[in-house]
Design a protein around this motif. Structure first.
Motif, mmCIF file in Angstrom:
data_model
loop_
_atom_site.group_PDB
_atom_site.id
_atom_site.type_symbol
_atom_site.label_atom_id
_atom_site.label_comp_id
_atom_site.label_asym_id
_atom_site.label_seq_id
_atom_site.Cartn_x
_atom_site.Cartn_y
_atom_site.Cartn_z
ATOM 1 N N SER A 106 -19.749 14.879 -15.938
ATOM 2 C CA SER A 106 -18.348 15.187 -15.636
ATOM 3 C C SER A 106 -17.702 15.719 -16.914
ATOM 4 N N GLY A 107 -16.451 16.111 -16.749
ATOM 5 C CA GLY A 107 -15.715 16.623 -17.901
ATOM 6 C C GLY A 107 -15.482 15.559 -18.956
ATOM 7 N N SER A 123 -22.995 19.400 -19.721
ATOM 8 C CA SER A 123 -21.587 19.234 -19.357
ATOM 9 C C SER A 123 -21.294 20.230 -18.247
ATOM 10 N N PRO A 124 -20.315 19.925 -17.406
ATOM 11 C CA PRO A 124 -19.984 20.893 -16.359
ATOM 12 C C PRO A 124 -19.266 22.092 -16.971
ATOM 13 N N TYR A 125 -19.571 23.271 -16.455
ATOM 14 C CA TYR A 125 -18.907 24.482 -16.936
ATOM 15 C C TYR A 125 -17.424 24.414 -16.604
ATOM 16 N N ASP A 126 -17.125 23.828 -15.435
ATOM 17 C CA ASP A 126 -15.748 23.601 -15.008
ATOM 18 C C ASP A 126 -15.452 22.118 -15.249
ATOM 19 N N ASP A 127 -14.550 21.821 -16.174
ATOM 20 C CA ASP A 127 -14.264 20.434 -16.558
ATOM 21 C C ASP A 127 -13.763 19.570 -15.405
ATOM 22 N N THR A 128 -13.287 20.166 -14.341
ATOM 23 C CA THR A 128 -12.742 19.375 -13.223
ATOM 24 C C THR A 128 -13.826 18.910 -12.265
ATOM 25 N N LEU A 129 -15.049 19.400 -12.423
ATOM 26 C CA LEU A 129 -16.135 19.031 -11.519
ATOM 27 C C LEU A 129 -16.841 17.773 -11.985
ATOM 28 N N TYR A 148 -24.264 24.071 -20.274
ATOM 29 C CA TYR A 148 -23.079 24.035 -19.432
ATOM 30 C C TYR A 148 -23.508 24.535 -18.060
ATOM 31 N N HIS A 150 -23.330 24.428 -13.548
ATOM 32 C CA HIS A 150 -22.480 24.455 -12.349
ATOM 33 C C HIS A 150 -23.367 24.064 -11.169
#
Length: 157
Positions: A106-107, A123-129, A148, A150
């Motif tokens: 997660s972020g 880490s997720p490329y999108d911090d909200t995922l 990073y 997805h």
């Protein structure tokens, strides 16, 4: 000294061969392919001289061969030597590849993914995922030792 000139007059090919060898040795030091092209010209002079051509003819053939190789052969050789395939380092090869999350990602928390048989911190490329273990992911970027990723959506029947 007159004997040397007499011998060289009778054996011009040996003089051309000596010049080709000397130019080849100089090329080994310079490594810019200029002296190698001149050595090719000297070899052409040697062959023409061995076939009985006059010195002037051998000289003109040597100059012509040297000029031709310098203008026609050297540029593509230099381009090929200085060019080459685009090299991608080991971590850059992973961008675009797929892996499986082995820990929650997660972020807020760095997890792990298995990529090409190796464990990578991720880490997720999108911090909200939030990505759960077992999910298939795609690597979008590598920064340092962190991938990073997805998640790849699943089509459940």
């Amino acid at each position: 000294m007159d004997d040397l000139w007499q011998w060289l007059g009778d054996h011009q090919w040996a003089g051309w061969l000596g010049a080709a060898i000397a130019l080849g040795v100089v090329e080994l030091v310079s490594l810019d392919l200029v002296f190698a092209m001149l050595a090719v010209g000297a070899l052409v002079g040697m062959v023409s001289s061995a076939l009985g051509a006059a010195f002037v003819v051998s000289f003109l053939l040597a100059v012509g061969a040297s000029a031709a190789t310098l203008l026609l052969l050297r540029p593509p050789l230099i381009k090929r030597l200085h060019g080459g395939p685009e090299l991608t380092m080991s971590h850059a090869k992973l961008v675009g590849s797929q892996g499986v999350a082995t820990m929650r990602i997660s972020g807020l928390e760095v997890g792990q993914v298995r990529l090409a048989g190796e464990l990578w911190s991720a880490s997720p490329y999108d911090d909200t995922l939030s990505i759960e273990p077992g999910e298939t992911v795609e690597v979008l970027e590598i920064r340092g030792a962190t991938a990073y990723v997805h998640p790849i959506p699943r089509l459940d029947p």
